[in-house]
Design a protein around this motif. Structure first.
Motif, short mmCIF file in Angstrom:
data_model
loop_
_atom_site.label_atom_id
_atom_site.label_comp_id
_atom_site.label_asym_id
_atom_site.label_seq_id
_atom_site.Cartn_x
_atom_site.Cartn_y
_atom_site.Cartn_z
N ARG A 99 -0.74 70.56 118.06
CA ARG A 99 -0.76 71.62 116.86
C ARG A 99 -0.27 72.92 117.11
O ARG A 99 -0.14 73.89 116.65
N CYS A 100 -0.18 73.15 118.73
CA CYS A 100 0.22 74.25 119.44
C CYS A 100 1.47 74.30 120.27
O CYS A 100 1.87 73.17 120.61
N PRO A 101 2.22 75.34 120.43
CA PRO A 101 3.48 75.40 121.48
C PRO A 101 2.95 74.82 122.45
O PRO A 101 1.96 74.95 123.24
N ASN A 102 4.02 74.15 123.19
CA ASN A 102 3.89 73.40 124.52
C ASN A 102 3.87 74.80 125.47
O ASN A 102 4.90 75.62 125.48
N SER A 103 2.86 74.89 126.35
CA SER A 103 2.77 76.06 127.19
C SER A 103 3.96 76.06 128.34
O SER A 103 4.32 77.22 128.66
N ALA A 104 4.61 74.99 128.53
CA ALA A 104 5.62 74.89 129.19
C ALA A 104 7.07 75.47 128.71
O ALA A 104 7.99 75.62 129.59
N ASP A 105 7.11 75.53 127.62
CA ASP A 105 8.41 76.09 126.71
C ASP A 105 8.00 77.47 126.16
O ASP A 105 7.46 77.36 124.96
N LYS A 106 8.35 78.35 126.65
CA LYS A 106 7.95 79.69 126.20
C LYS A 106 8.97 80.19 124.93
O LYS A 106 8.70 81.08 124.29
N THR A 107 9.86 79.19 124.69
CA THR A 107 10.60 79.71 123.34
C THR A 107 10.05 78.96 121.91
O THR A 107 10.70 79.48 121.04
N VAL A 108 9.21 78.27 122.07
CA VAL A 108 8.71 77.59 120.98
C VAL A 108 7.68 78.52 120.12
O VAL A 108 6.62 79.18 120.81
N GLU A 109 7.71 78.78 119.14
CA GLU A 109 7.01 79.47 118.09
C GLU A 109 6.49 78.64 116.94
O GLU A 109 7.41 77.86 116.28
N VAL A 110 5.42 78.50 116.80
CA VAL A 110 4.88 77.92 115.49
C VAL A 110 4.48 79.07 114.53
O VAL A 110 3.55 79.98 114.57
N LEU A 111 5.54 79.09 113.12
CA LEU A 111 5.38 80.13 112.32
C LEU A 111 4.35 79.73 111.32
O LEU A 111 3.83 80.75 110.81
N GLN A 112 4.43 78.53 110.72
CA GLN A 112 3.36 78.54 109.70
C GLN A 112 3.03 76.85 109.88
O GLN A 112 3.70 75.82 109.94
N ASN A 113 1.63 76.77 109.94
CA ASN A 113 0.99 75.47 110.10
C ASN A 113 -0.26 75.31 109.56
O ASN A 113 -1.28 76.30 110.00
N GLY A 114 -0.62 74.41 108.61
CA GLY A 114 -2.20 74.13 108.31
C GLY A 114 -2.35 74.97 107.05
O GLY A 114 -3.58 75.16 106.71
N VAL A 115 -1.39 75.89 106.34
CA VAL A 115 -1.95 76.60 105.53
C VAL A 115 -1.18 76.14 104.22
O VAL A 115 -1.56 76.75 102.93
N SER A 116 -0.40 75.39 104.11
CA SER A 116 0.51 74.87 102.80
C SER A 116 1.18 73.29 102.90
O SER A 116 1.02 72.92 104.07
N THR A 117 1.64 72.96 102.09
CA THR A 117 2.50 71.74 102.41
C THR A 117 3.85 71.94 102.88
O THR A 117 4.58 70.92 103.05
N THR A 118 4.03 73.08 103.46
CA THR A 118 5.30 73.32 104.23
C THR A 118 5.06 73.64 105.88
O THR A 118 4.05 74.81 105.50
N GLY A 119 5.22 73.15 106.85
CA GLY A 119 5.28 73.62 108.17
C GLY A 119 6.41 74.17 108.67
O GLY A 119 7.65 74.04 108.36
N LEU A 120 6.62 75.16 109.65
CA LEU A 120 7.70 75.78 109.93
C LEU A 120 7.53 76.23 111.54
O LEU A 120 6.50 76.70 111.99
N PHE A 121 8.26 75.68 112.60
CA PHE A 121 8.36 76.28 113.85
C PHE A 121 9.77 76.42 114.29
O PHE A 121 10.85 76.19 113.57
N SER A 122 9.96 77.30 115.44
CA SER A 122 11.18 77.28 116.00
C SER A 122 11.05 77.11 117.56
O SER A 122 10.23 77.26 118.11
N PHE A 123 12.34 76.97 118.09
CA PHE A 123 12.68 76.95 119.68
C PHE A 123 14.13 77.12 119.60
O PHE A 123 14.80 77.23 118.94
#
Length: 413
Positions: free
Chosen positions: A328-352
């Protein structure tokens, strides 16, 4: 009674008694009237004790007589002026017509109560079970039972209800149908969770009585039913020629719900510009990925992105892979990954930021594993603190793990 003199020897008696006065009106109520008896040419030779008279609706009278003064007297009736009227009758209601038994039922009586019995060819699962049908969708459910089976078991449809006594059933085509939802018709439904499912539960209940005198044989019916939503699934997009959006419908066995999972790539964090068709993305360009779950109660259930990874081919189990989200968290080996929304609604959002696989690979396929979680005290959101290892495993409030894939992304330099 006649209101004028009746001659001696009339009315089948020696001394006929007649009413010496007029009959009352409705508004007069009960009145007293003198009674006379004719004898020796005197119309009122005998004077009886007064009687009581009352006028009644329907054009008739009620008399309260007293014993005549002599055994040769009798009260007279003015038969020439009696108007024969039929007493009002109550229309007979056919109880079978009101029941509207279907072609699979027949109307009959049991212990003084009319109801619909099952035809001989009607399926009978047994004395301890009932012909039931259940439908589940999002946070609502419908349970129906055979009316004739309930009646044969001694339970009248109008006495049964859900956990909330105000939630009664309706008869539809010979079945007693109960419905609940989590909007304005909760009906005592409870939502529970275990390690693999979340469950809506309710009970059809009600009593029936038989017996008489100093005994009874009261019995009570309790039929518990539930709508169960599984947690996990693993899914991939079917073809690379369709737009970069993969949709899967999850069909569960009877009594279980159905929901839909989608994963969509976007050019912006506002999710207003989705990628479509054949997509070429420049290496190191930021891409946004939305994961959507539809068909569940968004007020009580959240989508949690458990993990996401990329492969150079469509196979999500390919040996060559790059992890973007783990536990449930960004891979520490890839600093470009951002978890923007997770576990707060029926929509999840991340970017890389877009990357390319080493070797003779030209494409990137993205896969995500999600699960559903009951929203209780904000317990579904993950706190991904840099430098700390995220916790492993899911609580019993988490449900229905699912994997879904999208791609390919064709990278360019």
């Amino acid at each position: 009674m006649p209101e004028s003199c009746v001659n001696q020897g009339m009315c089948g008696t020696d001394i006929p008694l007649w009413l010496n006065g007029s009959h009352p009106r409705l508004e007069d109520g009960v009145v007293s009237r003198q009674v006379c008896g004719s004898w020796y040419g005197d119309c009122c030779y005998f004077k009886s004790y007064p009687i009581q008279v009352k006028a009644c609706p329907g054009n008739y009278y009620v008399y309260e007589f007293v014993s005549p003064v002599t055994c040769s007297s009798a009260y007279c009736a003015d038969v020439a002026h009696i108007t024969m009227t039929e007493a009002p009758t109550t229309a007979m209601v056919d109880p079978c017509k009101e029941l509207n038994c279907t072609a699979d039922e027949w109307c009959g009586e049991s212990n003084g109560v009319y109801g619909c019995f099952c035809n001989e060819n009607h399926p009978r699962p047994g004395n301890d079970s009932y012909d039931s049908k259940e439908e589940c969708e999002s946070s609502s459910g419908t349970m129906s039972l055979s009316r004739c089976q309930l009646f044969e078991a001694g339970f009248s449809a109008d006495l049964l209800h859900l956990s909330d006594p105000n939630c009664t059933g309706t008869i539809q085509n010979g079945r007693l149908v109960f419905h609940f939802n989590n909007d304005d018709h909760i009906c005592g439904t409870s939502l529970m969770a275990n390690g693999t499912h979340f469950i809506y539960e309710n009970t059809i209940q009600g009593g029936a009585e038989s017996g008489g005198g100093p005994i009874h044989r009261k019995k009570y019916l309790e039929l518990q039913f539930s709508c169960i939503y599984q947690i996990s699934q693993t899914l991939s997009m079917d073809t690379e020629l369709t737009p970069l959006q993969s949709v899967v419908h999850k069909n569960l066995p009877d009594g279980q719900g159905m929901y839909q999972v989608r994963i969509v790539p976007y050019q912006d964090a506002a999710l207003s510009q989705p990628y479509n068709g054949s997509v070429k993305i420049v290496v190191d360009e930021r891409i946004y990925v939305g994961v959507f779950v539809q068909g569940v109660d968004s007020r009580q259930i959240a989508t949690v992105i458990d993990s996401c990874w990329a492969t150079p081919e469509r196979d999500q189990h390919h040996a060559v892979r790059w992890h973007l989200i783990t536990n449930r968290c960004p891979n520490s080996a890839d600093k470009t990954v951002e978890v923007l929304q997770n576990g707060v609604s029926t929509t999840g959002l991340f970017s890389f930021k877009m990357f390319a696989f080493n070797g003779n690979y030209q494409k990137v396929f993205l896969h995500c594993s999600i699960y559903l979680c009951l929203l209780q005290n904000n317990n579904c959101a993950e706190d991904c603190v840099p430098g700390f290892h995220p916790r492993v495993g899911r609580s019993v409030n988490n449900h229905d793990l699912a994997s879904i894939s999208v791609g390919p992304f064709i990278w360019t330099t």
